[in-house]
Design an enzyme around this catalytic site. Structure first.
Site, PDB file in Angstrom:
ATOM      1  CB  CYS A 114      -0.933   0.004   1.196  1.00 31.26           C
ATOM      2  SG  CYS A 114      -1.981  -1.451   1.223  1.00 31.26           S
ATOM      3  CG  HIS A 255      -3.238   3.042   2.196  1.00 29.20           C
ATOM      4  ND1 HIS A 255      -3.764   2.738   0.963  1.00 29.20           N
ATOM      5  CD2 HIS A 255      -3.298   1.893   2.926  1.00 29.20           C
ATOM      6  CE1 HIS A 255      -4.105   1.466   0.938  1.00 29.20           C
ATOM      7  NE2 HIS A 255      -3.845   0.937   2.123  1.00 29.20           N
ATOM      8  CG  ASN A 285      -6.440  -1.415   1.241  1.00 29.04           C
ATOM      9  OD1 ASN A 285      -5.767  -0.925   0.334  1.00 29.04           O
ATOM     10  ND2 ASN A 285      -5.902  -1.923   2.335  1.00 29.04           N
TER      11      ASN A 285
HETATM   12  N1  ACO Z   1     -17.633  -9.792   9.604  1.00 28.62           N
HETATM   13  C1  ACO Z   1     -18.010 -10.099  10.847  1.00 28.62           C
HETATM   14  N2  ACO Z   1     -17.141 -10.411  11.826  1.00 28.62           N
HETATM   15  C2  ACO Z   1     -15.833 -10.410  11.512  1.00 28.62           C
HETATM   16  C3  ACO Z   1     -15.360 -10.085  10.213  1.00 28.62           C
HETATM   17  C4  ACO Z   1     -16.323  -9.784   9.248  1.00 28.62           C
HETATM   18  N3  ACO Z   1     -15.983  -9.450   7.973  1.00 28.62           N
HETATM   19  N4  ACO Z   1     -14.008 -10.140  10.199  1.00 28.62           N
HETATM   20  C5  ACO Z   1     -13.631 -10.484  11.441  1.00 28.62           C
HETATM   21  N5  ACO Z   1     -14.719 -10.639  12.236  1.00 28.62           N
HETATM   22  C6  ACO Z   1     -14.785 -11.017  13.659  1.00 28.62           C
HETATM   23  C7  ACO Z   1     -13.541 -11.745  14.121  1.00 28.62           C
HETATM   24  O1  ACO Z   1     -13.654 -13.123  13.864  1.00 28.62           O
HETATM   25  C8  ACO Z   1     -13.562 -11.427  15.602  1.00 28.62           C
HETATM   26  O2  ACO Z   1     -14.489 -12.273  16.224  1.00 28.62           O
HETATM   27  P1  ACO Z   1     -14.232 -12.849  17.738  1.00 28.62           P
HETATM   28  O3  ACO Z   1     -14.160 -11.625  18.593  1.00 28.62           O
HETATM   29  O4  ACO Z   1     -15.405 -13.717  17.962  1.00 28.62           O
HETATM   30  O5  ACO Z   1     -12.909 -13.548  17.636  1.00 28.62           O
HETATM   31  C9  ACO Z   1     -14.109 -10.006  15.665  1.00 28.62           C
HETATM   32  O6  ACO Z   1     -14.803  -9.805  14.421  1.00 28.62           O
HETATM   33  C10 ACO Z   1     -13.055  -8.933  15.826  1.00 28.62           C
HETATM   34  O7  ACO Z   1     -12.007  -9.170  14.862  1.00 28.62           O
HETATM   35  P2  ACO Z   1     -10.777  -8.195  14.694  1.00 28.62           P
HETATM   36  O8  ACO Z   1      -9.856  -8.756  13.655  1.00 28.62           O
HETATM   37  O9  ACO Z   1     -10.195  -7.903  16.047  1.00 28.62           O
HETATM   38  O10 ACO Z   1     -11.533  -6.874  14.149  1.00 28.62           O
HETATM   39  P3  ACO Z   1     -10.962  -5.435  13.914  1.00 28.62           P
HETATM   40  O11 ACO Z   1     -11.767  -4.459  14.632  1.00 28.62           O
HETATM   41  O12 ACO Z   1      -9.464  -5.391  14.100  1.00 28.62           O
HETATM   42  O13 ACO Z   1     -11.258  -5.205  12.345  1.00 28.62           O
HETATM   43  C11 ACO Z   1     -10.030  -5.190  10.275  1.00 28.62           C
HETATM   44  C12 ACO Z   1     -10.667  -6.059  11.367  1.00 28.62           C
HETATM   45  C13 ACO Z   1     -11.130  -4.426   9.608  1.00 28.62           C
HETATM   46  C14 ACO Z   1      -9.353  -6.105   9.273  1.00 28.62           C
HETATM   47  C15 ACO Z   1      -9.011  -4.201  10.899  1.00 28.62           C
HETATM   48  O14 ACO Z   1      -8.192  -4.894  11.813  1.00 28.62           O
HETATM   49  C16 ACO Z   1      -8.124  -3.490   9.895  1.00 28.62           C
HETATM   50  O15 ACO Z   1      -8.577  -2.675   9.120  1.00 28.62           O
HETATM   51  N6  ACO Z   1      -6.781  -3.740   9.959  1.00 28.62           N
HETATM   52  C17 ACO Z   1      -5.777  -2.988   9.222  1.00 28.62           C
HETATM   53  C18 ACO Z   1      -5.784  -3.260   7.740  1.00 28.62           C
HETATM   54  C19 ACO Z   1      -4.653  -2.449   7.082  1.00 28.62           C
HETATM   55  O16 ACO Z   1      -4.516  -1.280   7.295  1.00 28.62           O
HETATM   56  N7  ACO Z   1      -3.805  -3.112   6.311  1.00 28.62           N
HETATM   57  C20 ACO Z   1      -2.644  -2.420   5.787  1.00 28.62           C
HETATM   58  C21 ACO Z   1      -2.714  -2.155   4.373  1.00 28.62           C
HETATM   59  S1  ACO Z   1      -3.188  -3.530   3.392  1.00 28.62           S
HETATM   60  C22 ACO Z   1      -1.872  -3.899   2.303  1.00 28.62           C
HETATM   61  O17 ACO Z   1      -0.748  -3.514   2.476  1.00 28.62           O
HETATM   62  C23 ACO Z   1      -2.169  -4.760   1.118  1.00 28.62           C
END
Ligand code: ACO
Length: 334
Positions: A114, A255, A285
């Site tokens: 990214c 980003h 993204n």
């Molecule tokens: N729908 C419903 N529930 C979900 C989903 C979904 N799509 N995805 C995960 N959950 C659940 C998980 O299983 C978890 O359940 P549990 O509590 O029963 O275990 C709960 O939701 C919380 O999961 P987290 O992973 O802690 O959720 P979080 O609030 O962190 O959100 C997300 C996840 C959106 C992926 C976030 O962490 C994020 O945006 N991370 C950063 C992404 C990023 O910036 N990447 C860098 C660039 S990408 C690149 O370089 C290609």
């Protein structure tokens, strides 16, 4: 001394839209969860026969048309992508250059996920300031749908396809030049974001078992925390190094990974809402394409004017990060 002017912007977004509602029929998720946790409502998906270079060509054509630079004056093409047409060779930049008829311009890809667009901006700046090149076409292009696992709800809700491009040209006018670009990387966090299959790091038998599987895997929550910390630190440093205050920034273009990351970083930097550019709701993204696609949105909405100062900030797999202070310097004033 030559300076590197950011002359023009262009982007291309494929027609097909994948909504949160659509995804809720594919994996165990809801529109409400995706909206609340990411700010994303929909993303665009390229056609099956549309390649990353096809997306890049369409964005680049617009950027060249708007730059006032003739195609035969482009002497370098750099493409940032993690979803290239071919994994080893030829480079996507070479394919784009040939499809555009740019002759024998130097062409190559870089892989910085990214952060890719900020990386290629720094490379273009260095080549122009050294006097080695005069007009460089930079492109962030991604067909992330090709490397997304649509059975993994943790990642498939995030990513979309698209491309953005810019022409960076030599100028003698220091006021027009890109002020600064910072880039960095830390491989100790490599396992937070990976496509584990398809390279020499993956054993051949596992490759055969998962024929062609080269999907993105992410430890989302850990990545989130490192992203907020790193993005904020990076911007604080680039502003301090250049003696610029956050209220002097006309457009803060982070980003577009997750609205909550953008909000946390914007708040930490005391950015006003009207300074922060947001496209994550409609594009998701798009990795290396997200920043130029956001700049193009502003441009096409008439919100980006000559001489305005943009602050770019990115973070991605590697891990990699980068930021840039960039005045918009078109040849014909807008
Ligand atoms: N729908 C419903 N529930 C979900 C989903 C979904 N799509 N995805 C995960 N959950 C659940 C998980 O299983 C978890 O359940 P549990 O509590 O029963 O275990 C709960 O939701 C919380 O999961 P987290 O992973 O802690 O959720 P979080 O609030 O962190 O959100 C997300 C996840 C959106 C992926 C976030 O962490 C994020 O945006 N991370 C950063 C992404 C990023 O910036 N990447 C860098 C660039 S990408 C690149 O370089 C290609």
């Amino acid at each position: 001394m030559a300076y590197a002017a950011f002359r023009s912007i262009g982007a291309y977004v494929p027609n097909k839209i994948l909504t949160n509602e659509d995804l809720s029929k594919m994996v165990d998720t809801t529109d409400e969860w995706i909206t609340k946790r990411t700010g994303i409502k929909e993303r665009h998906i390229a056609a099956e026969d549309e390649t990353t270079s096809d997306l890049g060509v369409k964005a680049a054509k617009l950027a060249i048309e708007r730059s006032g630079v003739e195609a035969n004056e482009i002497d370098m093409v750099i493409c940032a992508t993690i979803s290239p047409d071919y994994f080893c060779m030829p480079s996507t930049a070479t394919i784009i250059s040939t499809k555009l008829g740019l002759g024998n311009a130097t062409a190559f890809d870089i892989s910085a996920a990214c952060t890719g667009f900020v990386y290629i901006l720094s490379i273009a700046k260095a080549f122009i300031e050294s006097g080695m090149k005069k007009n460089i076409l930079i492109i962030g292009a991604e067909k992330l749908s090709a490397i997304t696992d649509y059975t993994d709800r943790g990642t498939c809700i995030l990513f979309g396809d698209g491309a953005g491009a810019a022409v960076i040209s030599a100028t003698e006018n220091k006021e027009e030049g890109i002020i600064d670009v910072h880039t960095g990387a830390d491989g100790t966090y490599a396992d937070l974001l990976m496509t584990p299959n398809g390279g020499t790091g993956s054993p051949h038998d596992s490759l055969e078992q998962e024929a062609g599987a080269c999907y993105m895997q992410m430890k989302g929550n850990e990545t989130f925390k490192v992203a907020v910390r790193t993005l904020t630190k990076d911007v604080v440093e680039i502003l301090a190094d250049n003696n610029i205050q956050s209220d002097q920034i006309d457009h803060f273009i982070p980003h577009q990974a997750n609205y909550r990351i953008i909000k946390a970083v914007g708040d930490a930097l005391k950015m006003k809402e009207e300074q922060v550019v947001l496209t994550v709701a409609k594009y998701g993204n798009t990795s290396g394409a997200s920043i130029p696609m956001a700049i193009n949105d502003m441009y096409e909405q008439g919100k980006l004017k000559s001489g305005e100062l943009m602050l770019l900030d990115a973070f991605g797999g590697g891990l990699t990060w980068g930021s840039a202070l960039v005045p918009f310097s078109p040849l014909s004033k807008v």
